[in-house]
Design a protein around this motif. Structure first.
Motif, PDB file in Angstrom:
ATOM      1  N   ARG A  79       0.827  -1.207   0.000  1.00 52.54           N
ATOM      2  CA  ARG A  79       0.000   0.000   0.000  1.00 52.54           C
ATOM      3  C   ARG A  79       0.862   1.259   0.000  1.00 52.54           C
ATOM      4  NH1 ARG A  79      -3.214  -1.504   4.640  1.00 52.54           N
ATOM      5  NH2 ARG A  79      -3.677  -3.579   3.938  1.00 52.54           N
ATOM      6  N   GLN A  80       1.939   1.233   0.778  1.00 53.33           N
ATOM      7  CA  GLN A  80       2.840   2.389   0.819  1.00 53.33           C
ATOM      8  C   GLN A  80       3.461   2.634  -0.566  1.00 53.33           C
ATOM      9  OE1 GLN A  80       5.498   1.123   3.920  1.00 53.33           O
ATOM     10  NE2 GLN A  80       4.404   2.293   5.492  1.00 53.33           N
ATOM     11  N   VAL A  81       3.884   1.568  -1.224  1.00 47.77           N
ATOM     12  CA  VAL A  81       4.493   1.706  -2.548  1.00 47.77           C
ATOM     13  C   VAL A  81       3.459   2.183  -3.563  1.00 47.77           C
ATOM     14  CG1 VAL A  81       5.635   0.467  -4.434  1.00 47.77           C
ATOM     15  CG2 VAL A  81       6.295   0.018  -2.077  1.00 47.77           C
ATOM     16  N   TYR A  82       2.235   1.636  -3.503  1.00 50.77           N
ATOM     17  CA  TYR A  82       1.172   2.097  -4.403  1.00 50.77           C
ATOM     18  C   TYR A  82       0.986   3.607  -4.272  1.00 50.77           C
ATOM     19  CZ  TYR A  82      -0.679  -2.558  -5.614  1.00 50.77           C
ATOM     20  OH  TYR A  82      -0.842  -3.819  -6.092  1.00 50.77           O
ATOM     21  N   LEU A  83       0.927   4.088  -3.025  1.00 53.06           N
ATOM     22  CA  LEU A  83       0.746   5.527  -2.802  1.00 53.06           C
ATOM     23  C   LEU A  83       1.917   6.324  -3.377  1.00 53.06           C
ATOM     24  CD1 LEU A  83      -0.714   5.519   0.819  1.00 53.06           C
ATOM     25  CD2 LEU A  83      -1.906   6.086  -1.302  1.00 53.06           C
ATOM     26  N   PRO A 118      13.622  -5.128  -6.013  1.00 51.02           N
ATOM     27  CA  PRO A 118      12.843  -6.162  -5.324  1.00 51.02           C
ATOM     28  C   PRO A 118      11.478  -5.685  -4.831  1.00 51.02           C
ATOM     29  CG  PRO A 118      14.706  -5.483  -3.978  1.00 51.02           C
ATOM     30  CD  PRO A 118      14.853  -4.798  -5.305  1.00 51.02           C
ATOM     31  N   VAL A 119      11.357  -4.425  -4.495  1.00 52.86           N
ATOM     32  CA  VAL A 119      10.081  -3.898  -3.998  1.00 52.86           C
ATOM     33  C   VAL A 119       9.035  -3.908  -5.115  1.00 52.86           C
ATOM     34  CG1 VAL A 119       8.923  -1.882  -3.016  1.00 52.86           C
ATOM     35  CG2 VAL A 119      11.213  -2.504  -2.230  1.00 52.86           C
ATOM     36  N   LEU A 120       9.379  -3.339  -6.266  1.00 48.85           N
ATOM     37  CA  LEU A 120       8.420  -3.314  -7.376  1.00 48.85           C
ATOM     38  C   LEU A 120       8.159  -4.710  -7.929  1.00 48.85           C
ATOM     39  CD1 LEU A 120       9.209  -0.104  -9.448  1.00 48.85           C
ATOM     40  CD2 LEU A 120       7.304  -0.557  -7.918  1.00 48.85           C
ATOM     41  N   CYS A 121       9.196  -5.527  -8.017  1.00 53.56           N
ATOM     42  CA  CYS A 121       8.998  -6.892  -8.524  1.00 53.56           C
ATOM     43  C   CYS A 121       8.082  -7.682  -7.597  1.00 53.56           C
ATOM     44  CB  CYS A 121      10.342  -7.603  -8.692  1.00 53.56           C
ATOM     45  SG  CYS A 121      11.272  -7.009 -10.103  1.00 53.56           S
ATOM     46  N   GLU A 122       8.271  -7.523  -6.294  1.00 53.80           N
ATOM     47  CA  GLU A 122       7.395  -8.214  -5.344  1.00 53.80           C
ATOM     48  C   GLU A 122       5.960  -7.743  -5.513  1.00 53.80           C
ATOM     49  OE1 GLU A 122       6.557  -8.201  -0.601  1.00 53.80           O
ATOM     50  OE2 GLU A 122       8.653  -8.314  -1.209  1.00 53.80           O
ATOM     51  N   LEU A 123       5.774  -6.445  -5.655  1.00 49.95           N
ATOM     52  CA  LEU A 123       4.444  -5.868  -5.834  1.00 49.95           C
ATOM     53  C   LEU A 123       3.768  -6.437  -7.084  1.00 49.95           C
ATOM     54  CD1 LEU A 123       2.661  -3.454  -4.664  1.00 49.95           C
ATOM     55  CD2 LEU A 123       3.673  -2.136  -6.500  1.00 49.95           C
TER      56      LEU A 123
END
Length: 131
Positions: A13-17, A59-64
């Motif tokens: 959710r934090q990354v989406y925002l 890794p953050v975007l790939c995980e998302l």
């Protein structure tokens, strides 16, 4: 596994925002592909095939992205036995245009059963750095 999924959901959710307000800064990092894939599928009934290599990814975007892909496979797959399979392998990179030419797709068209081909510039495009 439930607590881990809940924490992952909050991170997502934090990354989406951050993405919505154009405030996310991509960061390529060396990641052990097999370990990354195993952590991504923990607590789910997924057949996993992942190469034992180190890759450079965000890794953050790939995980998302991949977590969403796996969740959709369960949500929209067979209602009783979705039989989800996740493969994380390296192959020579090709652009979407090269893929269209090789597979005779019309512009804007892709094969329905073929894997998604990244353009080599996205957060999950990878580059093998150690075997």
């Amino acid at each position: 596994a439930s607590l881990r999924r809940g924490m992952k959901s909050c991170r997502h959710r934090q990354v989406y925002l951050q993405l919505v307000v154009n405030n996310y800064k991509p960061s390529l990092q060396p990641v052990h592909l097999q370990k990354f894939a195993m952590e991504l599928t923990t607590g789910r009934h997924v057949r996993l095939f992942a190469e034992d290599v180190l890759v450079m990814i965000d890794p953050v975007l790939c995980e998302l992205i991949l977590d969403n892909l796996i969740s959709n496979a369960f949500a929209h797959g067979h209602p009783i036995n979705p039989n989800v399979e996740f493969r994380a392998m390296l192959r020579p990179m090709m652009t979407a245009e090269e893929d269209r030419r090789q597979n005779n797709y019309a512009p804007g068209e892709t094969g329905s059963s073929d894997p998604i081909v990244l353009d080599g510039k996205g957060p999950c495009s990878s580059q093998q750095i150690m075997r």
